[in-house]
Enzyme design. Sequence first.
Site, PDB file in Angstrom:
ATOM      1  N   ARG A 106       0.879  -1.180   0.000  1.00  0.00           N
ATOM      2  CA  ARG A 106       0.000   0.000   0.000  1.00  0.00           C
ATOM      3  C   ARG A 106       0.906   1.217   0.000  1.00  0.00           C
ATOM      4  O   ARG A 106       1.728   1.395   0.911  1.00  0.00           O
ATOM      5  CB  ARG A 106      -0.904   0.007   1.233  1.00  0.00           C
ATOM      6  CG  ARG A 106      -1.592   1.347   1.447  1.00  0.00           C
ATOM      7  CD  ARG A 106      -2.682   1.297   2.478  1.00  0.00           C
ATOM      8  NE  ARG A 106      -3.835   0.535   2.001  1.00  0.00           N
ATOM      9  CZ  ARG A 106      -5.033   0.552   2.584  1.00  0.00           C
ATOM     10  NH1 ARG A 106      -5.233   1.286   3.662  1.00  0.00           N
ATOM     11  NH2 ARG A 106      -6.026  -0.163   2.108  1.00  0.00           N
ATOM     12  N   HIS A 133      -7.491   0.605  -6.153  1.00  0.00           N
ATOM     13  CA  HIS A 133      -7.630  -0.248  -4.967  1.00  0.00           C
ATOM     14  C   HIS A 133      -8.297  -1.556  -5.414  1.00  0.00           C
ATOM     15  O   HIS A 133      -9.445  -1.846  -5.053  1.00  0.00           O
ATOM     16  CB  HIS A 133      -8.478   0.480  -3.917  1.00  0.00           C
ATOM     17  CG  HIS A 133      -8.414  -0.114  -2.547  1.00  0.00           C
ATOM     18  ND1 HIS A 133      -7.608  -1.195  -2.222  1.00  0.00           N
ATOM     19  CD2 HIS A 133      -9.074   0.218  -1.386  1.00  0.00           C
ATOM     20  CE1 HIS A 133      -7.775  -1.496  -0.946  1.00  0.00           C
ATOM     21  NE2 HIS A 133      -8.648  -0.655  -0.419  1.00  0.00           N
ATOM     22  N   GLN A 136     -10.063  -4.166  -2.943  1.00  0.00           N
ATOM     23  CA  GLN A 136     -11.350  -3.726  -2.422  1.00  0.00           C
ATOM     24  C   GLN A 136     -12.476  -4.112  -3.386  1.00  0.00           C
ATOM     25  O   GLN A 136     -13.529  -4.624  -2.978  1.00  0.00           O
ATOM     26  CB  GLN A 136     -11.322  -2.197  -2.241  1.00  0.00           C
ATOM     27  CG  GLN A 136     -12.645  -1.611  -1.772  1.00  0.00           C
ATOM     28  CD  GLN A 136     -13.016  -2.078  -0.375  1.00  0.00           C
ATOM     29  OE1 GLN A 136     -12.215  -1.953   0.531  1.00  0.00           O
ATOM     30  NE2 GLN A 136     -14.215  -2.599  -0.191  1.00  0.00           N
ATOM     31  N   ASP A 229     -17.512   6.635  -0.614  1.00  0.00           N
ATOM     32  CA  ASP A 229     -16.184   6.543   0.008  1.00  0.00           C
ATOM     33  C   ASP A 229     -15.864   7.930   0.561  1.00  0.00           C
ATOM     34  O   ASP A 229     -16.552   8.914   0.238  1.00  0.00           O
ATOM     35  CB  ASP A 229     -15.146   6.103  -1.045  1.00  0.00           C
ATOM     36  CG  ASP A 229     -13.739   5.947  -0.481  1.00  0.00           C
ATOM     37  OD1 ASP A 229     -13.592   5.812   0.760  1.00  0.00           O
ATOM     38  OD2 ASP A 229     -12.770   5.979  -1.260  1.00  0.00           O
ATOM     39  N   CYS A 268     -16.478   1.329   1.300  1.00  0.00           N
ATOM     40  CA  CYS A 268     -15.277   0.493   1.486  1.00  0.00           C
ATOM     41  C   CYS A 268     -14.741   0.592   2.913  1.00  0.00           C
ATOM     42  O   CYS A 268     -13.998  -0.286   3.346  1.00  0.00           O
ATOM     43  CB  CYS A 268     -14.215   0.894   0.470  1.00  0.00           C
ATOM     44  SG  CYS A 268     -13.741   2.623   0.588  1.00  0.00           S
ATOM     45  N   ARG A 296     -13.373  -8.889   2.257  1.00  0.00           N
ATOM     46  CA  ARG A 296     -11.962  -8.581   1.949  1.00  0.00           C
ATOM     47  C   ARG A 296     -11.117  -9.829   2.231  1.00  0.00           C
ATOM     48  O   ARG A 296     -10.232 -10.183   1.457  1.00  0.00           O
ATOM     49  CB  ARG A 296     -11.456  -7.408   2.819  1.00  0.00           C
ATOM     50  CG  ARG A 296     -12.090  -6.063   2.516  1.00  0.00           C
ATOM     51  CD  ARG A 296     -11.769  -5.574   1.124  1.00  0.00           C
ATOM     52  NE  ARG A 296     -10.341  -5.530   0.870  1.00  0.00           N
ATOM     53  CZ  ARG A 296      -9.528  -4.527   1.229  1.00  0.00           C
ATOM     54  NH1 ARG A 296     -10.035  -3.455   1.807  1.00  0.00           N
ATOM     55  NH2 ARG A 296      -8.232  -4.564   0.957  1.00  0.00           N
TER      56      ARG A 296
HETATM   57  N1   CP Z   1     -11.130  -0.430   2.799  1.00  0.00           N
HETATM   58  C1   CP Z   1      -9.839  -0.478   3.183  1.00  0.00           C
HETATM   59  O1   CP Z   1      -8.911  -0.686   2.375  1.00  0.00           O
HETATM   60  O2   CP Z   1      -9.667  -0.304   4.509  1.00  0.00           O
HETATM   61  P1   CP Z   1      -8.290  -0.081   5.262  1.00  0.00           P
HETATM   62  O3   CP Z   1      -7.766   1.268   4.851  1.00  0.00           O
HETATM   63  O4   CP Z   1      -8.637  -0.146   6.704  1.00  0.00           O
HETATM   64  O5   CP Z   1      -7.338  -1.159   4.861  1.00  0.00           O
HETATM   65  N1  NVA Z   2     -10.166   6.492  -0.988  1.00  0.00           N
HETATM   66  C1  NVA Z   2      -9.737   6.054   0.312  1.00  0.00           C
HETATM   67  C2  NVA Z   2      -9.897   4.576   0.445  1.00  0.00           C
HETATM   68  C3  NVA Z   2      -9.553   4.038   1.801  1.00  0.00           C
HETATM   69  C4  NVA Z   2      -9.697   2.560   1.872  1.00  0.00           C
HETATM   70  C5  NVA Z   2      -8.297   6.469   0.546  1.00  0.00           C
HETATM   71  O1  NVA Z   2      -7.470   6.294  -0.364  1.00  0.00           O
HETATM   72  O2  NVA Z   2      -8.003   6.964   1.628  1.00  0.00           O
END
Ligand code: CP
Ligand code: NVA
Length: 315
Positions: A106, A133, A136, A229, A268, A296
């Site tokens: 990430r 993502h 997700q 989101d 999400c 997930r």
């Molecule tokens: N939805 C998601 O990716 O959650 P986290 O940021 O908690 O991993």
């Molecule tokens: N769009 C959000 C998703 C978090 C899972 C972010 O990138 O923070």
Amino acid sequence: MKDKKIKKDLLSLKDYSKEEIIKILDMAEEIKSEPGNYSDILKGRNIALLFDKPSTRTRVSFEVGINQLGGHCLVLDSKNLQLGRGETYADTAKIFDAYLDAVIIRTFMQETVETIAENCSIPVINALTDKYHPCQILADMQTLIEKNLLFKKNLKFVYFGDPNNVSNSLLVGFTKLGVDITICCPKSLKTDEFLMEFLKKESAISKNNICIENEPTKAAFGADVIYTDVWISMGQEEQKEKIEMMMPYQVNSDLLKNARPDVAIMHCLPAHRGMEITSEVLDSDNSIVWEQAENRLHAQKGLLKFLFDRQDDSK
Ligand code: CP
Ligand code: NVA
């Protein structure tokens, strides 16, 4: 080093066919229903999770999932690796390649996951970048299949809010599967033009309909699924001025009056209650966000099996 012919990574669903996505989702459902049959498929495999941004669901679901499949998981934080002192991602990838069987990352830039993938032969999984993502969206699709919604005739699926990594991945995934999708956002916020070009071409093949709508009431009208989101994603904390412009796109009970009474609500997570969604809606009977979050775990187990099977078959 990487054999370019083998598609070994998941960097974005752009690289995947409808058949491949369906195969991952089928595996996810199979492992979910018969977990005992898959408790050692990652035996002897060491998989690292590397985080340049915070995470709850992704981190815990991958760590638990890898464990449940009999593998070993290392959770790494780039600040405590030599990455934090300037070692490059390319050099770090070569080190990962020597010790590990897969890496899940990430980070901020999509180019970073691409650099890591180019510099190692092991599977690399994008666990969120500023652009995509994909993990997700696999879980989202699994949830919608379980609810008999994903392939429902004339499905109206509407994403409300900020065009971001999640909406980009929903657009890609749904287009690959030929499922219609509407994005409802302020006129001034646009989905990346290169992605839109890609989607136009893909959509001509898969025959899905992509609609960009700026009017929330119109977008919500007759919706089967409403997804939202956060308005300010990780790394965009300075963009607070967006909040006022986004308020008309809040998913609240007034907006839902326009949708089907049984509209499914997705997010999400993490949610900013009172911003992109109200607690009333998030905690309502229409909300399927907790099942979505649970999936997930299952979708990623399906993904890991798919990637390692493909790698084993290519040997
Ligand atoms: N939805 C998601 O990716 O959650 P986290 O940021 O908690 O991993
Ligand atoms: N769009 C959000 C998703 C978090 C899972 C972010 O990138 O923070």
